[in-house]
Design a protein around this motif. Structure first.
Motif, PDB file in Angstrom:
ATOM      1  N   PHE A 250       0.850  -1.185   0.000  1.00  0.00           N
ATOM      2  CA  PHE A 250       0.000   0.000   0.000  1.00  0.00           C
ATOM      3  C   PHE A 250       0.889   1.239   0.000  1.00  0.00           C
ATOM      4  N   LEU A 251       0.640   2.163  -0.914  1.00  0.00           N
ATOM      5  CA  LEU A 251       1.480   3.354  -1.055  1.00  0.00           C
ATOM      6  C   LEU A 251       0.873   4.596  -0.436  1.00  0.00           C
ATOM      7  N   GLY A 252      -0.446   4.634  -0.246  1.00  0.00           N
ATOM      8  CA  GLY A 252      -1.036   5.803   0.382  1.00  0.00           C
ATOM      9  C   GLY A 252      -2.337   6.224  -0.267  1.00  0.00           C
ATOM     10  N   PHE A 253      -2.872   7.348   0.224  1.00  0.00           N
ATOM     11  CA  PHE A 253      -4.106   7.922  -0.295  1.00  0.00           C
ATOM     12  C   PHE A 253      -3.799   9.220  -1.027  1.00  0.00           C
ATOM     13  N   VAL A 254      -4.605   9.491  -2.056  1.00  0.00           N
ATOM     14  CA  VAL A 254      -4.514  10.749  -2.796  1.00  0.00           C
ATOM     15  C   VAL A 254      -5.899  11.363  -2.851  1.00  0.00           C
ATOM     16  N   ALA A 255      -6.012  12.648  -2.450  1.00  0.00           N
ATOM     17  CA  ALA A 255      -7.309  13.327  -2.474  1.00  0.00           C
ATOM     18  C   ALA A 255      -7.771  13.521  -3.919  1.00  0.00           C
ATOM     19  N   MET A 256      -9.069  13.276  -4.148  1.00  0.00           N
ATOM     20  CA  MET A 256      -9.633  13.386  -5.490  1.00  0.00           C
ATOM     21  C   MET A 256     -10.818  14.349  -5.469  1.00  0.00           C
ATOM     22  N   SER A 257     -10.985  15.103  -6.551  1.00  0.00           N
ATOM     23  CA  SER A 257     -12.152  15.968  -6.667  1.00  0.00           C
ATOM     24  C   SER A 257     -13.375  15.165  -7.094  1.00  0.00           C
ATOM     25  N   SER A 258     -13.146  14.072  -7.813  1.00  0.00           N
ATOM     26  CA  SER A 258     -14.206  13.139  -8.189  1.00  0.00           C
ATOM     27  C   SER A 258     -13.577  11.797  -8.492  1.00  0.00           C
ATOM     28  N   SER A 259     -14.397  10.749  -8.529  1.00  0.00           N
ATOM     29  CA  SER A 259     -13.873   9.395  -8.717  1.00  0.00           C
ATOM     30  C   SER A 259     -14.015   8.907 -10.153  1.00  0.00           C
ATOM     31  N   THR A 260     -14.190   9.816 -11.100  1.00  0.00           N
ATOM     32  CA  THR A 260     -14.327   9.410 -12.495  1.00  0.00           C
ATOM     33  C   THR A 260     -12.981   8.975 -13.055  1.00  0.00           C
ATOM     34  N   ALA A 261     -13.022   8.136 -14.066  1.00  0.00           N
ATOM     35  CA  ALA A 261     -11.794   7.663 -14.706  1.00  0.00           C
ATOM     36  C   ALA A 261     -11.017   8.819 -15.320  1.00  0.00           C
ATOM     37  N   GLU A 262     -11.741   9.809 -15.817  1.00  0.00           N
ATOM     38  CA  GLU A 262     -11.082  10.969 -16.419  1.00  0.00           C
ATOM     39  C   GLU A 262     -10.265  11.738 -15.386  1.00  0.00           C
ATOM     40  N   ASN A 263     -10.844  11.913 -14.198  1.00  0.00           N
ATOM     41  CA  ASN A 263     -10.133  12.643 -13.154  1.00  0.00           C
ATOM     42  C   ASN A 263      -8.905  11.877 -12.671  1.00  0.00           C
ATOM     43  N   VAL A 264      -9.041  10.537 -12.606  1.00  0.00           N
ATOM     44  CA  VAL A 264      -7.894   9.718 -12.212  1.00  0.00           C
ATOM     45  C   VAL A 264      -6.764   9.868 -13.225  1.00  0.00           C
ATOM     46  N   ALA A 265      -7.122   9.883 -14.489  1.00  0.00           N
ATOM     47  CA  ALA A 265      -6.115  10.017 -15.540  1.00  0.00           C
ATOM     48  C   ALA A 265      -5.459  11.389 -15.513  1.00  0.00           C
ATOM     49  N   GLU A 266      -6.241  12.420 -15.222  1.00  0.00           N
ATOM     50  CA  GLU A 266      -5.704  13.773 -15.235  1.00  0.00           C
ATOM     51  C   GLU A 266      -4.709  14.012 -14.098  1.00  0.00           C
ATOM     52  N   THR A 267      -4.900  13.329 -12.995  1.00  0.00           N
ATOM     53  CA  THR A 267      -3.964  13.510 -11.882  1.00  0.00           C
ATOM     54  C   THR A 267      -2.616  12.846 -12.131  1.00  0.00           C
ATOM     55  N   ARG A 268      -2.564  11.973 -13.118  1.00  0.00           N
ATOM     56  CA  ARG A 268      -1.309  11.299 -13.497  1.00  0.00           C
ATOM     57  C   ARG A 268      -0.669  10.648 -12.274  1.00  0.00           C
ATOM     58  N   LEU A 269      -1.470   9.800 -11.632  1.00  0.00           N
ATOM     59  CA  LEU A 269      -1.027   9.182 -10.394  1.00  0.00           C
ATOM     60  C   LEU A 269       0.243   8.364 -10.574  1.00  0.00           C
ATOM     61  N   CYS A 270       0.310   7.649 -11.647  1.00  0.00           N
ATOM     62  CA  CYS A 270       1.479   6.781 -11.847  1.00  0.00           C
ATOM     63  C   CYS A 270       2.757   7.598 -11.907  1.00  0.00           C
ATOM     64  N   GLN A 271       2.697   8.715 -12.645  1.00  0.00           N
ATOM     65  CA  GLN A 271       3.888   9.547 -12.782  1.00  0.00           C
ATOM     66  C   GLN A 271       4.225  10.246 -11.480  1.00  0.00           C
ATOM     67  N   ASN A 272       3.213  10.621 -10.685  1.00  0.00           N
ATOM     68  CA  ASN A 272       3.477  11.348  -9.458  1.00  0.00           C
ATOM     69  C   ASN A 272       4.004  10.442  -8.350  1.00  0.00           C
ATOM     70  N   LYS A 273       3.517   9.218  -8.297  1.00  0.00           N
ATOM     71  CA  LYS A 273       3.879   8.318  -7.207  1.00  0.00           C
ATOM     72  C   LYS A 273       5.037   7.385  -7.539  1.00  0.00           C
ATOM     73  N   LEU A 274       5.023   6.852  -8.750  1.00  0.00           N
ATOM     74  CA  LEU A 274       6.024   5.867  -9.122  1.00  0.00           C
ATOM     75  C   LEU A 274       6.543   6.134 -10.525  1.00  0.00           C
ATOM     76  N   PRO A 275       7.854   6.162 -10.704  1.00  0.00           N
ATOM     77  CA  PRO A 275       8.420   6.304 -12.047  1.00  0.00           C
ATOM     78  C   PRO A 275       8.431   4.953 -12.760  1.00  0.00           C
ATOM     79  N   LEU A 276       7.259   4.489 -13.178  1.00  0.00           N
ATOM     80  CA  LEU A 276       7.134   3.142 -13.718  1.00  0.00           C
ATOM     81  C   LEU A 276       7.017   3.158 -15.237  1.00  0.00           C
ATOM     82  N   ASP A 277       7.451   2.078 -15.828  1.00  0.00           N
ATOM     83  CA  ASP A 277       7.274   1.862 -17.261  1.00  0.00           C
ATOM     84  C   ASP A 277       5.995   1.059 -17.460  1.00  0.00           C
TER      85      ASP A 277
END
Length: 253
Positions: free
Chosen positions: A214-241
């Motif tokens: 478990f890496l943690g929680f991130v505050a979201m303005s909404s739970s839509t897939a679009e909002n998840v994509a816009e936050t770029r969670l992968c890039q912010n939390k993990l430098p993954l390929d």
């Protein structure tokens, strides 16, 4: 005698210059090729003015050097003492965290031999019965630093979390495969949060182990897939390929 050459033609006596001795060497003497430098230095060292300055220098050295050494020794002992206290504090925090125990209490008291009010302080009190260093620490009068305050606890928790996250990131980067599991939920304050969990494969001695962290929680303005994509969670939390990502998990309603 220590000499300072300000330029090619002038020389100073370092001790006489520092203590403003009544000698020509305090203000600098002009040298020439005809002057016998060694002879002039010898005469100056035997002069009353230089000896008086040297006496003052010796008196200052006898007072300053020992006191400085005592201060440095005391500082080193203090640093060593509090380093050992911090080691014990970290051990208590990690032990409580591994058992999912809250650290804070309702009315916390630390100092003058008292240490109570919460799991953290109660564990410190227990260890102090068998540890002289912790016993001395909680016996310190109230108002003096003891590195047992909530501020210190929170700072240590943040440092441990950062170190743990860095270790997880390192393992995921080196993993041949990984998967991200994202799940949104609302906390008690009505804030929508997204939990981030990573599942990955660790290879050790030709053996495969599947880990889930478990890496943690991130505050979201909404739970839509679009909002998840816009936050770029992968890039912010993990430098993954993302090429190594072989599975996607979605929230099951």
């Amino acid at each position: 005698m220590a000499m300072i050459f300000a330029d090619i033609k002038k020389a100073y006596c370092n001790i006489c210059w520092m203590f403003r001795g009544k000698t020509e060497w305090a203000d600098g003497v002009t040298l020439s090729k005809k002057d016998g430098l060694v002879k002039r230095i010898d005469l100056h060292e035997k002069s009353i003015g230089h000896r008086e300055c040297h006496k003052n220098f010796a008196m200052c050295s006898s007072k300053i050097v020992p006191s400085t050494m005592r201060c440095l020794k005391q500082q080193g002992e203090e640093e060593n003492k509090w380093s050992k206290v911090i080691e014990r504090v970290i051990a208590v925090i990690t032990s409580a965290a591994s058992m999912n125990l809250p650290l804070r209490g309702h009315r916390e008291t630390v100092g003058d031999g008292a240490c109570s009010g919460g799991n953290f302080l109660e564990l410190i009190q227990l260890l102090a019965q068998y540890d002289d260093l912790l016993s001395q620490t909680i016996g310190t009068e109230k108002g003096r630093h003891k590195y047992l305050s909530p501020t210190v606890q929170n700072e240590i928790i943040c440092l441990i979390a950062k170190k743990t996250t860095d270790k997880i990131v390192e393992e995921v980067i080196n993993a041949p495969f990984f998967a991200l599991l994202l799940d949104s939920m609302t906390d008690i304050s009505k804030i929508d949060q997204l939990s981030i969990v990573v599942r990955y494969v660790v290879m050790e001695d030709e053996k495969f182990t599947i880990k889930e962290s478990f890496l943690g929680f991130v505050a979201m303005s909404s739970s839509t897939a679009e909002n998840v994509a816009e936050t770029r969670l992968c890039q912010n939390k993990l430098p993954l390929d993302v090429k190594n990502s072989k599975k996607r998990a979605e929230r099951q309603l």
